[in-house]
Design an enzyme around this catalytic site. Structure first.
Site, PDB file in Angstrom:
ATOM      1  N   GLU A   1       1.003  -1.226  -0.055  1.00 18.90           N
ATOM      2  CA  GLU A   1       0.122  -0.027   0.280  1.00 18.90           C
ATOM      3  C   GLU A   1       1.056   1.153  -0.128  1.00 18.90           C
ATOM      4  O   GLU A   1       0.570   2.320  -0.415  1.00 18.90           O
ATOM      5  CB  GLU A   1      -0.993  -0.034   1.384  1.00 18.90           C
ATOM      6  CG  GLU A   1      -1.851  -1.265   1.336  1.00 18.90           C
ATOM      7  CD  GLU A   1      -2.782  -1.327   2.352  1.00 18.90           C
ATOM      8  OE1 GLU A   1      -3.985  -1.261   2.497  1.00 18.90           O
ATOM      9  OE2 GLU A   1      -2.201  -0.963   3.729  1.00 18.90           O
TER      10      GLU A   1
ATOM     11  N   ASP B   1     -11.954  -4.750  -3.355  1.00 16.43           N
ATOM     12  CA  ASP B   1     -12.645  -6.077  -3.570  1.00 16.43           C
ATOM     13  C   ASP B   1     -14.067  -5.591  -3.022  1.00 16.43           C
ATOM     14  O   ASP B   1     -14.368  -4.665  -2.295  1.00 16.43           O
ATOM     15  CB  ASP B   1     -12.475  -6.914  -2.578  1.00 16.43           C
ATOM     16  CG  ASP B   1     -12.192  -6.602  -1.148  1.00 16.43           C
ATOM     17  OD1 ASP B   1     -12.985  -6.852  -0.201  1.00 16.43           O
ATOM     18  OD2 ASP B   1     -10.930  -6.042  -0.829  1.00 16.43           O
TER      19      ASP B   1
HETATM   20  N1  ADE Z   1      -8.739  -4.280   2.948  1.00 15.53           N
HETATM   21  C1  ADE Z   1      -9.072  -4.560   1.672  1.00 15.53           C
HETATM   22  N2  ADE Z   1     -10.201  -5.170   1.363  1.00 15.53           N
HETATM   23  C2  ADE Z   1     -10.664  -5.431   2.604  1.00 15.53           C
HETATM   24  C3  ADE Z   1     -11.725  -6.239   3.293  1.00 15.53           C
HETATM   25  N3  ADE Z   1     -12.421  -6.861   2.300  1.00 15.53           N
HETATM   26  N4  ADE Z   1     -11.809  -6.377   4.416  1.00 15.53           N
HETATM   27  C4  ADE Z   1     -11.116  -5.797   5.191  1.00 15.53           C
HETATM   28  N5  ADE Z   1      -9.730  -5.130   5.030  1.00 15.53           N
HETATM   29  C5  ADE Z   1      -9.782  -4.789   3.720  1.00 15.53           C
END
Ligand code: ADE
Length: 249
Positions: free
Chosen positions: A16, A204
């Site tokens: 990141e 996501d």
């Molecule tokens: N970081 C990126 N995607 C995530 C998710 N689904 N839950 C927690 N942290 C995340």
């Protein structure tokens, strides 16, 4: 207006942070002002004449992976406040989003709260509210207008996936970004009276049938490019005008 201390970026994963470290020309500082057993790494640079620091949560010695999650985030936030004297913390990173809210991979969301927990269920009187969090740490409306970014609620938990009970809780709070650090940092920021801004890029979609881990790995690179672009704009804007962030209303 945010405090006089430096802007401190707080980021969990090396993947990141790599982009913004390069973009802003930040340099790793080996002589960290905290105990040597603590995993957090420190980077610094001067942006438009102002010193900016980045605390990376560091690597877990037992497993060799980044210290993602609320525990590492709490240590990092404490160091940002006490050892670096942060006037403003910017937590930036990846987050899950929600198809049902019309979000897409690569969207970037700005938040000053409320920061909730979705997996701290403590049905014991007032402990219930303590478990849920709900910290508001800054009014980011001017910054959002300036950057042209949407604002949203961050919800934090210790897991990447989201069982039904977590999804229900995130529906209740209207979460727009599911992460693993935000509320932990917000708790420390609130205790210390330091303003916190969160910038999250969606990797996501939590309510999509594809496994979260697979979506995360497939989309991380493209989402982090978006994050780097928006985080650079955010840092430069705040260096130019710290009053873009105000105390919570
Ligand atoms: N970081 C990126 N995607 C995530 C998710 N689904 N839950 C927690 N942290 C995340």
């Amino acid at each position: 207006m945010a405090g006089d201390g430096p802007i401190v970026l707080l980021m969990a994963m090396r993947d990141e942070a790599r982009g913004i470290i390069g973009r802003l020309g930040l340099v790793q500082v080996e002589a960290r002002p905290w105990a040597s057993w603590l995993p957090m790494r420190l980077y610094e640079g001067v942006i438009d004449g102002e010193r900016v620091a980045l605390v990376l949560l560091g690597v877990d010695p037992a497993t060799g992976v980044d210290c993602i999650g609320p525990e590492g985030a709490t240590l990092g936030a404490r160091a940002a406040v006490d050892e670096l004297g942060a006037g403003l913390i910017v937590n930036a990173g990846a987050a899950g989003g929600f198809e049902a809210r019309g979000q897409a991979v690569g969207d970037v969301i700005l938040s000053g709260g409320p920061f909730w927990y979705h997996d701290r269920r403590i049905p014991l009187g007032d402990f219930e509210a303590y478990g849920r969090g709900g910290y508001t740490t800054a009014d980011v409306s001017r910054l959002a207008d300036h950057l042209g970014l949407p604002t949203g609620v961050v919800s934090t938990g210790a897991s990447l996936d989201a069982p039904a009970s977590d999804l229900m809780e995130m529906g209740r709070t209207g979460a727009a970004a599911k992460d693993m650090e935000g509320a932990a940092i917000a708790w420390v920021a609130k205790l210390a009276g330091v303003e916190l801004v969160s910038l999250k890029a969606i990797t996501d979609l939590v309510d999509h049938p594809a496994p979260t881990g697979e979506q995360f790995m497939a989309n991380l690179h493209v989402a982090m490019e978006r994050l780097t672009d928006e985080l650079e704009r955010c840092v430069r804007a705040l260096v130019g005008d710290r009053s873009l962030v105000r105390p919570p209303r």
